[in-house]
Design an enzyme around this catalytic site. Structure first.
Site, PDB file in Angstrom:
ATOM      1  N   ASP A 290      -7.252   2.923  -2.963  1.00  0.00           N
ATOM      2  CA  ASP A 290      -8.138   2.827  -1.943  1.00  0.00           C
ATOM      3  C   ASP A 290      -8.393   4.335  -1.381  1.00  0.00           C
ATOM      4  O   ASP A 290      -7.259   4.965  -1.250  1.00  0.00           O
ATOM      5  CB  ASP A 290      -7.011   2.154  -0.650  1.00  0.00           C
TER       6      ASP A 290
ATOM      7  N   LYS B 102      -9.443  -7.355   8.091  1.00  0.00           N
ATOM      8  CA  LYS B 102      -8.511  -6.947   8.790  1.00  0.00           C
ATOM      9  C   LYS B 102      -8.633  -7.603  10.272  1.00  0.00           C
ATOM     10  O   LYS B 102      -9.919  -7.075  10.934  1.00  0.00           O
ATOM     11  CB  LYS B 102      -8.374  -5.571   9.124  1.00  0.00           C
TER      12      LYS B 102
ATOM     13  N   LYS C 106      -3.091   5.176  -2.550  1.00  0.00           N
ATOM     14  CA  LYS C 106      -4.149   5.596  -1.882  1.00  0.00           C
ATOM     15  C   LYS C 106      -4.526   6.888  -2.938  1.00  0.00           C
ATOM     16  O   LYS C 106      -3.683   7.463  -3.447  1.00  0.00           O
ATOM     17  CB  LYS C 106      -3.496   6.434  -0.757  1.00  0.00           C
TER      18      LYS C 106
ATOM     19  N   GLY D 167      -3.658  -4.176   6.057  1.00  0.00           N
ATOM     20  CA  GLY D 167      -2.943  -3.887   6.939  1.00  0.00           C
ATOM     21  C   GLY D 167      -3.135  -2.560   7.736  1.00  0.00           C
ATOM     22  O   GLY D 167      -3.807  -1.630   7.197  1.00  0.00           O
TER      23      GLY D 167
ATOM     24  N   SER E 143       0.885  -1.214  -0.061  1.00  0.00           N
ATOM     25  CA  SER E 143      -0.031  -0.043   0.109  1.00  0.00           C
ATOM     26  C   SER E 143       0.929   1.246   0.054  1.00  0.00           C
ATOM     27  O   SER E 143       1.775   1.339   0.974  1.00  0.00           O
ATOM     28  CB  SER E 143      -0.965  -0.145   1.234  1.00  0.00           C
TER      29      SER E 143
ATOM     30  N   LYS F  92      -0.948  -1.077  -4.422  1.00  0.00           N
ATOM     31  CA  LYS F  92      -2.156  -0.327  -4.116  1.00  0.00           C
ATOM     32  C   LYS F  92      -1.699   1.014  -3.683  1.00  0.00           C
ATOM     33  O   LYS F  92      -0.786   1.338  -3.057  1.00  0.00           O
ATOM     34  CB  LYS F  92      -2.776  -0.958  -2.831  1.00  0.00           C
TER      35      LYS F  92
ATOM     36  N   ASP G  32     -13.541  -1.885   3.274  1.00  0.00           N
ATOM     37  CA  ASP G  32     -12.639  -2.111   4.306  1.00  0.00           C
ATOM     38  C   ASP G  32     -13.165  -1.568   5.710  1.00  0.00           C
ATOM     39  O   ASP G  32     -13.570  -2.371   6.599  1.00  0.00           O
ATOM     40  CB  ASP G  32     -11.296  -1.171   4.118  1.00  0.00           C
TER      41      ASP G  32
ATOM     42  N   GLU H 108     -11.144   0.295  -3.184  1.00  0.00           N
ATOM     43  CA  GLU H 108     -11.393   0.112  -1.715  1.00  0.00           C
ATOM     44  C   GLU H 108     -11.987   1.236  -1.163  1.00  0.00           C
ATOM     45  O   GLU H 108     -11.357   2.434  -1.288  1.00  0.00           O
ATOM     46  CB  GLU H 108     -10.039  -0.253  -1.006  1.00  0.00           C
TER      47      GLU H 108
HETATM   48  O1  OSB Z   1      -6.908   1.714   4.823  1.00  0.00           O
HETATM   49  O2  OSB Z   1      -5.871   0.025   4.315  1.00  0.00           O
HETATM   50  C1  OSB Z   1      -5.900   1.027   5.122  1.00  0.00           C
HETATM   51  C2  OSB Z   1      -2.924   2.100   6.963  1.00  0.00           C
HETATM   52  C3  OSB Z   1      -3.498   2.766   7.987  1.00  0.00           C
HETATM   53  C4  OSB Z   1      -4.695   2.980   8.028  1.00  0.00           C
HETATM   54  C5  OSB Z   1      -5.462   2.145   6.840  1.00  0.00           C
HETATM   55  C6  OSB Z   1      -5.080   1.595   6.018  1.00  0.00           C
HETATM   56  C7  OSB Z   1      -3.635   1.526   5.679  1.00  0.00           C
HETATM   57  C8  OSB Z   1      -3.027   0.950   4.773  1.00  0.00           C
HETATM   58  C9  OSB Z   1      -1.631   0.520   4.911  1.00  0.00           C
HETATM   59  O3  OSB Z   1      -3.257   1.119   3.529  1.00  0.00           O
HETATM   60  C10 OSB Z   1      -1.372  -1.027   4.856  1.00  0.00           C
HETATM   61  C11 OSB Z   1      -0.082  -1.327   5.404  1.00  0.00           C
HETATM   62  O4  OSB Z   1      -0.066  -1.639   6.624  1.00  0.00           O
HETATM   63  O5  OSB Z   1       0.858  -1.723   4.827  1.00  0.00           O
HETATM   64 MG    MG Z   2      -8.207   0.545   3.274  1.00  0.00          MG
END
Ligand code: OSB
Ligand code: MG
Length: 374
Positions: free
Chosen positions: A188, A262, A163, A290, A135, A161, A238, A213
Site C-alpha cells: 500500500d 472502508k 506500506k 482499516g 497492515s 500488507k 482506497d 494499493e
Molecule cells: O491506507 O489502509 C490504509 C491506517 C491508517 C490510514 C490508512 C491506512 C491504514 C492502514 C492500517 O493500512 C489498517 C489497520 O487499521 O490495521
Molecule cells: Mg490503504
C-alpha cells in the site's frame, strides 16, 4: 427511530508501536466517538478521520465541527424508519464522508440494539467468520519489518500488507519474497508515486503481489487507469473511493481490479453496501480496510466484512496489535487460523467500556434538541 441528542468525544489512545505510512508516522491516535442517544438506547460509532489532514482532507477537527454545526442538526429529532435513511438528511453537506459515516453508523448501531438484531445480519451479512490480514507500517530497518512479518504469520494472519514509498519498496519486497516465496503479500503506497514512476512500478510485477494499493494521487482515478493498463499486478483503490460514483467510474475506466472498502471513508453503511453491490455485479472483489480504529470502529468493520463480496482478507486485526487495552468488551481476538468469529448477539456483539472511555476522554460535547432550540 429518532435521536434526541448526539455526543461527540475525543479520546487519546497511545499506540503500542508507531505506525508509519508514506504520509507520516503516528505514535498515538486521537479517536473521535459519536454516540446517538435514541429513546433510551445509545448507538456508538467511530469517526475514522486522522489526527491531521494527511490520509485525506478530513481530520478530527473538521469532522467535529461539521458534525456539531451541520450533521447533528440535520438528523436530530427526525424520525427515520431506518438508520439508512439518515444519509439523505445529511446530503446537503458536500464531502465530509468520514463525519457523515460516524453519524449514520451510530444510528445503525442504535437500530440494531433497538431491534435486538445482530448488526451484521441487518447489513445483509452472510457469513459468521471473516478472514483477517495485517497492515504493517514502514519500520526503522528492514530487519525490524521482517521480524514483524514473522510474528504476524506466526499469529495466523492470512495476508501480509506492507506500506511502501519511494526508497522503501523494491529492496524490501525482494527480501520478503526471498524469505517467504509463497505468502499472500500486498503493498500500500498511500498515494506516494507519480506518473514518472510508472516504469519503477512495473518492477513490482516480479513479486507476485496480491495487489498494489493506491499507488497514485488520492483524487485521481484516470491516472490509475493508465497505470493499470501497464501492470500485470492488480491495482486496488482506497483513498480514491469516497462514494458510489467513484467506484462505478473506477470500474468503468479499468482503474483497478480490487476495491478496499472502508465504511468510515465512504459516508456510512448505506453507501458501503451500495459500493459492495456494484462491485459484486461487476466481479470486482472487495476487502475491508482499516484506519487504526479502536474496538468501536473495528466492530463495525467486522460486521460489514460478513457481506458476500468481501472475498479477500481484510485489514481487520486483533485489538492487541494496536492497544494495550481496547475500549470494548470482549476485546477483538483473531483465531490461530486468522479469522474473527461473529456471534448472534444483538448489536455489534461488543460492549462499551464506559469507565475506560471516560478516563481516556479529553473533550466531550453533547448536541441536543434543546441546545439547538428544537
Ligand atoms: O491506507 O489502509 C490504509 C491506517 C491508517 C490510514 C490508512 C491506512 C491504514 C492502514 C492500517 O493500512 C489498517 C489497520 O487499521 O490495521
Ligand atoms: Mg490503504
Amino acid at each position: 427511530m429518532k435521536a434526541e441528542a448526539i455526543t461527540l468525544r475525543e479520546l487519546r489512545m497511545p499506540l503500542k508501536h508507531f505506525f508509519e505510512t508514506s504520509f507520516g508516522r503516528s505514535e498515538s491516535r486521537r479517536v473521535l466517538l459519536v454516540t446517538a442517544h435514541c429513546q433510551g438506547v445509545d448507538g456508538w460509532a467511530e469517526c475514522v478521520a486522522g489526527d491531521g489532514p494527511f490520509y485525506s482532507s478530513e481530520w478530527i477537527e473538521s469532522a467535529w465541527c461539521t458534525i456539531r454545526a451541520y450533521l447533528a442538526p440535520a438528523v436530530l429529532a427526525k424520525d427515520f424508519p431506518r438508520a439508512a435513511y439518515s444519509g439523505a438528511a445529511m446530503a446537503r453537506v458536500r464531502g465530509h464522508y468520514m463525519a457523515k459515516a460516524a453519524v449514520e453508523n451510530s444510528l445503525w448501531d442504535a437500530e440494531a440494539k433497538q431491534r435486538r438484531q445482530p448488526l451484521w445480519r441487518m447489513l445483509g451479512g452472510s457469513r459468521k467468520q471473516i478472514a483477517c490480514g495485517v497492515s504493517i507500517g514502514i519500520q526503522n530497518s528492514h530487519a525490524q519489518l521482517l521480524d514483524k512479518i514473522e510474528t504476524e504469520l506466526g499469529a495466523g494472519y492470512q495476508r501480509i500488507k506492507i506500506k511502501v514509498k519511494p526508497g522503501w519498496d523494491l529492496e524490501v519486497l525482494e527480501k520478503i519474497r526471498s524469505r517467504w516465496p509463497q505468502i499472500c503479500l500486498s503493498c500500500d503506497a498511500n498515494a506516494a508515486y507519480r506518473p514518472a514512476d510508472f516504469s519503477h512500478l512495473r518492477d513490482f510485477d516480479a513479486f507476485e503481489l496480491l495487489m498494489i494499493e493506491q499507488p497514485l494521487w488520492d483524487d485521481d482515478i484516470v491516472c490509475h487507469a493508465s497505470l493499470q493498463r501497464e501492470l500485470k499486478t492488480d491495482l486496488c483503490l482506497d483513498e480514491s473511493i469516497r462514494q458510489l460514483r467513484d467506484a462505478t467510474q473506477a470500474i468503468q475506466l479499468g482503474a483497478c481490479r480490487v476495491i478496499n472498502l472502508k465504511v468510515g471513508r465512504v459516508g456510512g453503511f448505506s453507501e458501503a453496501i451500495a459500493i459492495h453491490d456494484v462491485c459484486r455485479q461487476n466481479r470486482i472483489p472487495v476487502w475491508c480496510g482499516g484506519m487504526l480504529e479502536s474496538g468501536i470502529g473495528r466492530a463495525h468493520n467486522i460486521a460489514l466484512s460478513t457481506l458476500p463480496n468481501f472475498c479477500l482478507p481484510g485489514d481487520v486485526s486483533a485489538s492487541k496489535r494496536y492497544w494495550s487495552e481496547d475500549i470494548v468488551d470482549p476485546e477483538i481476538v483473531v483465531t490461530a487460523g486468522g479469522t474473527i468469529e461473529l456471534t448472534d448477539t444483538p448489536g455489534t456483539g461488543y460492549d462499551i467500556k464506559s469507565d475506560l472511555i471516560e478516563e481516556l476522554t479529553v473533550r466531550k460535547e453533547t448536541i441536543s434538541q434543546s441546545t439547538l432550540g428544537l
